[in-house]
Motif scaffolding. Sequence first.
Motif, short mmCIF file in Angstrom:
data_model
loop_
_atom_site.label_atom_id
_atom_site.label_comp_id
_atom_site.label_asym_id
_atom_site.label_seq_id
_atom_site.Cartn_x
_atom_site.Cartn_y
_atom_site.Cartn_z
N PRO A 44 -6.37 -2.47 20.66
CA PRO A 44 -5.19 -2.26 21.51
C PRO A 44 -4.27 -1.18 20.94
N LYS A 45 -3.54 -0.50 21.83
CA LYS A 45 -2.65 0.59 21.45
C LYS A 45 -1.19 0.15 21.53
N PRO A 46 -0.30 0.77 20.74
CA PRO A 46 1.13 0.46 20.85
C PRO A 46 1.62 0.70 22.27
N ALA A 47 2.44 -0.23 22.76
CA ALA A 47 2.89 -0.15 24.15
C ALA A 47 4.08 0.76 24.35
N ASP A 48 4.86 1.01 23.28
CA ASP A 48 6.07 1.80 23.45
C ASP A 48 6.48 2.47 22.15
N GLU A 49 7.50 3.32 22.23
CA GLU A 49 7.96 4.09 21.08
C GLU A 49 8.55 3.19 20.00
N LEU A 50 9.24 2.12 20.40
CA LEU A 50 9.84 1.23 19.41
C LEU A 50 8.76 0.57 18.56
N THR A 51 7.65 0.20 19.16
CA THR A 51 6.53 -0.36 18.39
C THR A 51 6.05 0.63 17.34
N VAL A 52 5.93 1.90 17.72
CA VAL A 52 5.51 2.94 16.78
C VAL A 52 6.51 3.04 15.62
N ARG A 53 7.80 2.98 15.92
CA ARG A 53 8.84 3.09 14.89
C ARG A 53 8.80 1.91 13.93
N VAL A 54 8.65 0.69 14.47
CA VAL A 54 8.62 -0.50 13.62
C VAL A 54 7.40 -0.48 12.71
N GLU A 55 6.23 -0.15 13.27
CA GLU A 55 5.02 -0.10 12.45
C GLU A 55 5.10 1.01 11.40
N ASP A 56 5.71 2.13 11.76
CA ASP A 56 5.86 3.21 10.80
C ASP A 56 6.76 2.78 9.64
N ARG A 57 7.80 2.02 9.95
CA ARG A 57 8.68 1.48 8.89
C ARG A 57 7.88 0.58 7.94
N ILE A 58 7.02 -0.28 8.50
CA ILE A 58 6.20 -1.16 7.67
C ILE A 58 5.26 -0.34 6.79
N ARG A 59 4.55 0.60 7.40
CA ARG A 59 3.56 1.38 6.66
C ARG A 59 4.17 2.12 5.47
N HIS A 60 5.39 2.65 5.66
CA HIS A 60 6.00 3.49 4.63
C HIS A 60 7.08 2.76 3.84
N SER A 61 7.06 1.44 3.84
CA SER A 61 8.10 0.67 3.15
C SER A 61 7.80 0.46 1.67
N GLY A 62 6.66 0.97 1.18
CA GLY A 62 6.31 0.75 -0.21
C GLY A 62 6.15 -0.74 -0.48
N GLU A 63 6.78 -1.22 -1.55
CA GLU A 63 6.74 -2.65 -1.86
C GLU A 63 8.06 -3.33 -1.50
N ARG A 64 8.79 -2.70 -0.59
CA ARG A 64 10.10 -3.21 -0.19
C ARG A 64 9.99 -4.54 0.56
N LEU A 65 8.92 -4.72 1.36
CA LEU A 65 8.76 -5.92 2.19
C LEU A 65 7.72 -6.85 1.58
N GLU A 66 8.12 -8.07 1.26
CA GLU A 66 7.20 -9.07 0.70
C GLU A 66 6.97 -10.16 1.73
N VAL A 67 5.75 -10.24 2.26
CA VAL A 67 5.43 -11.22 3.28
C VAL A 67 5.35 -12.62 2.66
N THR A 68 6.04 -13.56 3.30
CA THR A 68 6.06 -14.93 2.79
C THR A 68 5.41 -15.94 3.75
N GLU A 69 5.40 -15.63 5.04
CA GLU A 69 4.77 -16.50 6.05
C GLU A 69 4.13 -15.61 7.10
N ARG A 70 3.13 -16.16 7.80
CA ARG A 70 2.48 -15.37 8.84
C ARG A 70 1.76 -16.28 9.82
N GLN A 71 1.59 -15.78 11.02
CA GLN A 71 0.81 -16.44 12.06
C GLN A 71 -0.10 -15.38 12.66
N VAL A 72 -1.41 -15.57 12.57
CA VAL A 72 -2.34 -14.54 13.03
C VAL A 72 -2.60 -14.69 14.53
N ILE A 73 -3.04 -13.60 15.12
CA ILE A 73 -3.51 -13.62 16.50
C ILE A 73 -5.01 -13.86 16.47
#
Length: 246
Positions: free
Chosen positions: A109-138
Amino acid sequence: MKDTDFRLDGLEPADEQTANTYDCTWIHDYQTISQHDAGERSFIVAFNPTATWDVPNMPNIVSFDVVRDSKQATFSMHSFEHATLAFAQNWLINRGCPADALAPIADVPKPADELTVRVEDRIRHSGERLEVTERQVIDGDDVEGWSIAVDRHGKDLPVRLFLETLQPDQYTYTVREGAFADHAAADAWLENRSTPLPEAPEYHLNTEALRTSVALSRTASLPPASTVPSAPATPVSSPQPWGRSL
């Protein structure tokens, strides 16, 4: 998706950690989402369709960093599991993979809108700034998954919820980032959904900057006040009727 080729024929694990990782990895089960090969090193994002068959909510997206030594006939392997593609890409970028080399090569599947692209880009380039603690998979017929992470640079709202929603009919998805003061607040929102997802302050700043930029561009496009011609005065002795053109 095609089956992942780890290119390990004739190679043995270089160390105990790699041997343990390899023993726990059913390499024939994985399907490639994205892959970048740099000589004898491969950065791989793969999908494991069997991940949740026995244990619900097991992550089904895995990042692999594989380094081969053909002279020694050995290889080393490191891996990490994720609920979403952007965090899988982030892990590999942190290990030295070029960010622009991890675009999906599979039909996903492809990103549906520009905001999705921005949020994912923030995640990709966040280095080790974001530490995942919980998750729910699709998985299966699910249309929603999420990751809760602690933003190490966050102050008042350090807990972030990244909510991914599929639109199966359009073969697209959206990702939104919510900001919370603590894990309890994020969990409460997930449970109740009584309010819109609280937007992260980073996007407020971007929105305000955009508004300011638009306002400045509009102001710059106007002529100076002294050059704006004044409208001619209508003679008092011959008024124009309402609704009639001059």
